[in-house]
Write a protein that holds these residues in place. Sequence first.
Motif, PDB file in Angstrom:
ATOM      1  N   ASP A  13      37.614  43.889  19.550  1.00 46.79           N
ATOM      2  CA  ASP A  13      36.181  43.715  19.576  1.00 46.79           C
ATOM      3  C   ASP A  13      35.546  44.843  18.795  1.00 46.79           C
ATOM      4  OD1 ASP A  13      36.411  42.077  21.109  1.00 46.79           O
ATOM      5  OD2 ASP A  13      36.683  43.229  23.228  1.00 46.79           O
ATOM      6  N   TYR A  14      34.475  44.716  18.444  1.00 46.71           N
ATOM      7  CA  TYR A  14      33.602  45.493  17.733  1.00 46.71           C
ATOM      8  C   TYR A  14      33.204  46.996  18.653  1.00 46.71           C
ATOM      9  CZ  TYR A  14      32.094  42.781  13.845  1.00 46.71           C
ATOM     10  OH  TYR A  14      32.273  41.973  12.405  1.00 46.71           O
ATOM     11  N   PRO A  15      33.600  47.964  18.355  1.00 51.08           N
ATOM     12  CA  PRO A  15      32.665  49.435  19.131  1.00 51.08           C
ATOM     13  C   PRO A  15      31.638  49.033  19.468  1.00 51.08           C
ATOM     14  CG  PRO A  15      33.807  49.987  17.500  1.00 51.08           C
ATOM     15  CD  PRO A  15      33.917  48.479  17.234  1.00 51.08           C
ATOM     16  N   VAL A  16      31.112  49.458  21.213  1.00 50.71           N
ATOM     17  CA  VAL A  16      29.657  49.835  21.059  1.00 50.71           C
ATOM     18  C   VAL A  16      29.968  51.450  21.911  1.00 50.71           C
ATOM     19  CG1 VAL A  16      29.784  47.375  21.870  1.00 50.71           C
ATOM     20  CG2 VAL A  16      30.667  49.225  23.017  1.00 50.71           C
ATOM     21  N   ASP A  17      30.559  51.893  21.090  1.00 52.37           N
ATOM     22  CA  ASP A  17      30.539  53.458  22.030  1.00 52.37           C
ATOM     23  C   ASP A  17      31.069  54.664  20.979  1.00 52.37           C
ATOM     24  OD1 ASP A  17      33.210  53.761  22.950  1.00 52.37           O
ATOM     25  OD2 ASP A  17      31.277  53.392  24.875  1.00 52.37           O
ATOM     26  N   LEU A  18      30.945  55.477  21.004  1.00 52.40           N
ATOM     27  CA  LEU A  18      32.788  56.481  20.262  1.00 52.40           C
ATOM     28  C   LEU A  18      33.614  56.357  21.072  1.00 52.40           C
ATOM     29  CD1 LEU A  18      30.602  59.848  19.409  1.00 52.40           C
ATOM     30  CD2 LEU A  18      31.257  57.569  18.209  1.00 52.40           C
ATOM     31  N   ASP A  19      34.103  56.124  22.176  1.00 53.82           N
ATOM     32  CA  ASP A  19      35.135  55.665  23.276  1.00 53.82           C
ATOM     33  C   ASP A  19      35.717  54.662  22.148  1.00 53.82           C
ATOM     34  OD1 ASP A  19      34.933  58.563  24.214  1.00 53.82           O
ATOM     35  OD2 ASP A  19      34.343  57.493  25.990  1.00 53.82           O
ATOM     36  N   ASN A  20      35.395  53.876  22.084  1.00 53.62           N
ATOM     37  CA  ASN A  20      36.138  52.486  22.105  1.00 53.62           C
ATOM     38  C   ASN A  20      36.173  52.583  19.746  1.00 53.62           C
ATOM     39  OD1 ASN A  20      33.624  50.721  24.343  1.00 53.62           O
ATOM     40  ND2 ASN A  20      35.814  50.769  24.100  1.00 53.62           N
ATOM     41  N   ALA A  21      35.791  53.328  19.426  1.00 45.85           N
ATOM     42  CA  ALA A  21      35.169  53.468  18.202  1.00 45.85           C
ATOM     43  C   ALA A  21      36.965  53.837  17.607  1.00 45.85           C
ATOM     44  CB  ALA A  21      34.006  53.893  17.289  1.00 45.85           C
ATOM     45  N   GLU A  22      37.015  55.273  18.612  1.00 45.63           N
ATOM     46  CA  GLU A  22      38.189  55.645  18.329  1.00 45.63           C
ATOM     47  C   GLU A  22      40.001  55.125  18.728  1.00 45.63           C
ATOM     48  OE1 GLU A  22      40.847  60.259  20.440  1.00 45.63           O
ATOM     49  OE2 GLU A  22      38.135  58.898  21.067  1.00 45.63           O
ATOM     50  N   LYS A  23      39.444  54.869  19.646  1.00 48.90           N
ATOM     51  CA  LYS A  23      40.584  53.455  19.917  1.00 48.90           C
ATOM     52  C   LYS A  23      40.506  52.745  18.736  1.00 48.90           C
ATOM     53  CE  LYS A  23      40.221  53.875  24.712  1.00 48.90           C
ATOM     54  NZ  LYS A  23      39.398  53.592  26.100  1.00 48.90           N
ATOM     55  N   MET A  24      39.899  52.091  18.191  1.00 44.95           N
ATOM     56  CA  MET A  24      40.205  51.473  17.499  1.00 44.95           C
ATOM     57  C   MET A  24      40.812  51.766  15.964  1.00 44.95           C
ATOM     58  SD  MET A  24      36.713  49.285  14.424  1.00 44.95           S
ATOM     59  CE  MET A  24      36.780  51.646  13.616  1.00 44.95           C
ATOM     60  N   LEU A  25      40.114  53.124  15.770  1.00 45.98           N
ATOM     61  CA  LEU A  25      40.389  53.100  14.739  1.00 45.98           C
ATOM     62  C   LEU A  25      42.220  54.166  14.808  1.00 45.98           C
ATOM     63  CD1 LEU A  25      37.399  56.084  13.544  1.00 45.98           C
ATOM     64  CD2 LEU A  25      38.635  53.271  12.259  1.00 45.98           C
ATOM     65  N   ALA A  26      42.536  54.607  16.191  1.00 43.57           N
ATOM     66  CA  ALA A  26      43.772  54.986  16.669  1.00 43.57           C
ATOM     67  C   ALA A  26      44.442  54.072  16.146  1.00 43.57           C
ATOM     68  CB  ALA A  26      43.512  55.894  18.076  1.00 43.57           C
ATOM     69  N   GLN A  27      44.286  52.407  16.586  1.00 43.92           N
ATOM     70  CA  GLN A  27      44.865  51.099  16.831  1.00 43.92           C
ATOM     71  C   GLN A  27      45.372  50.955  15.305  1.00 43.92           C
ATOM     72  OE1 GLN A  27      43.229  47.912  18.306  1.00 43.92           O
ATOM     73  NE2 GLN A  27      44.215  46.612  17.438  1.00 43.92           N
ATOM     74  N   ILE A  28      44.410  50.912  14.485  1.00 49.65           N
ATOM     75  CA  ILE A  28      44.729  50.759  12.618  1.00 49.65           C
ATOM     76  C   ILE A  28      45.371  52.000  12.351  1.00 49.65           C
ATOM     77  CG2 ILE A  28      43.248  50.437  10.462  1.00 49.65           C
ATOM     78  CD1 ILE A  28      41.234  49.511  12.054  1.00 49.65           C
ATOM     79  N   LEU A  29      45.542  52.949  12.647  1.00 46.09           N
ATOM     80  CA  LEU A  29      46.145  54.488  12.443  1.00 46.09           C
ATOM     81  C   LEU A  29      47.427  53.483  12.487  1.00 46.09           C
ATOM     82  CD1 LEU A  29      43.847  57.171  12.086  1.00 46.09           C
ATOM     83  CD2 LEU A  29      44.748  56.151  10.259  1.00 46.09           C
ATOM     84  N   ASP A  30      47.937  54.140  14.399  1.00 46.81           N
ATOM     85  CA  ASP A  30      49.125  53.203  14.643  1.00 46.81           C
ATOM     86  C   ASP A  30      49.529  52.701  13.488  1.00 46.81           C
ATOM     87  OD1 ASP A  30      48.804  55.695  16.041  1.00 46.81           O
ATOM     88  OD2 ASP A  30      48.480  53.999  18.009  1.00 46.81           O
ATOM     89  N   GLU A  31      49.127  50.901  13.590  1.00 42.01           N
ATOM     90  CA  GLU A  31      49.680  49.979  12.745  1.00 42.01           C
ATOM     91  C   GLU A  31      50.365  49.662  11.282  1.00 42.01           C
ATOM     92  OE1 GLU A  31      46.778  46.798  13.531  1.00 42.01           O
ATOM     93  OE2 GLU A  31      46.836  46.517  15.968  1.00 42.01           O
ATOM     94  N   THR A  32      48.977  51.354  10.970  1.00 45.39           N
ATOM     95  CA  THR A  32      49.978  51.010   9.523  1.00 45.39           C
ATOM     96  C   THR A  32      51.151  51.975   9.344  1.00 45.39           C
ATOM     97  OG1 THR A  32      47.881  52.801   9.227  1.00 45.39           O
ATOM     98  CG2 THR A  32      47.367  51.257   8.394  1.00 45.39           C
ATOM     99  N   ARG A  33      50.709  52.923  10.650  1.00 44.85           N
ATOM    100  CA  ARG A  33      52.148  53.462  10.423  1.00 44.85           C
ATOM    101  C   ARG A  33      53.468  53.018  10.737  1.00 44.85           C
ATOM    102  NH1 ARG A  33      48.611  58.243  12.988  1.00 44.85           N
ATOM    103  NH2 ARG A  33      48.024  59.475  11.324  1.00 44.85           N
ATOM    104  N   GLY A  34      53.285  51.578  11.741  1.00 45.69           N
ATOM    105  CA  GLY A  34      54.600  51.054  12.082  1.00 45.69           C
ATOM    106  C   GLY A  34      54.199  51.108  13.272  1.00 45.69           C
ATOM    107  N   GLU A  35      53.730  51.534  14.181  1.00 50.75           N
ATOM    108  CA  GLU A  35      54.023  52.155  15.478  1.00 50.75           C
ATOM    109  C   GLU A  35      52.832  51.506  15.989  1.00 50.75           C
ATOM    110  OE1 GLU A  35      51.753  56.350  15.866  1.00 50.75           O
ATOM    111  OE2 GLU A  35      52.957  57.052  14.513  1.00 50.75           O
ATOM    112  N   LYS A  36      52.849  50.940  17.322  1.00 50.95           N
ATOM    113  CA  LYS A  36      52.384  50.239  18.514  1.00 50.95           C
ATOM    114  C   LYS A  36      52.625  50.341  20.212  1.00 50.95           C
ATOM    115  CE  LYS A  36      52.010  46.412  15.839  1.00 50.95           C
ATOM    116  NZ  LYS A  36      52.297  44.770  15.650  1.00 50.95           N
TER     117      LYS A  36
END
Length: 60
Positions: A37-60
């Motif tokens: 989902d598109y983030p609607v606030d900074l908390d959601n944006a932080e979670k989105m970016l953390a998820q992307i970083l985890d996936e690129t590092r091979g972490e889930k």
Amino acid sequence: MRAVLKHSEELDNMGINCPGIVTLSRKLWENGIYSGDYPVDLDNAEKMLAQILDETRGEK
């Protein structure tokens, strides 16, 4: 709100500026990097970016 944000490119073309995180998430979604989902606030944006970083590092 998320339904409106999914049309952020159209809004930008009409001169209605969306928050930067919305534009970033749209570009990530268009390039297949993010599919959530598109983030609607900074908390959601932080979670989105953390998820992307985890996936690129091979972490889930």
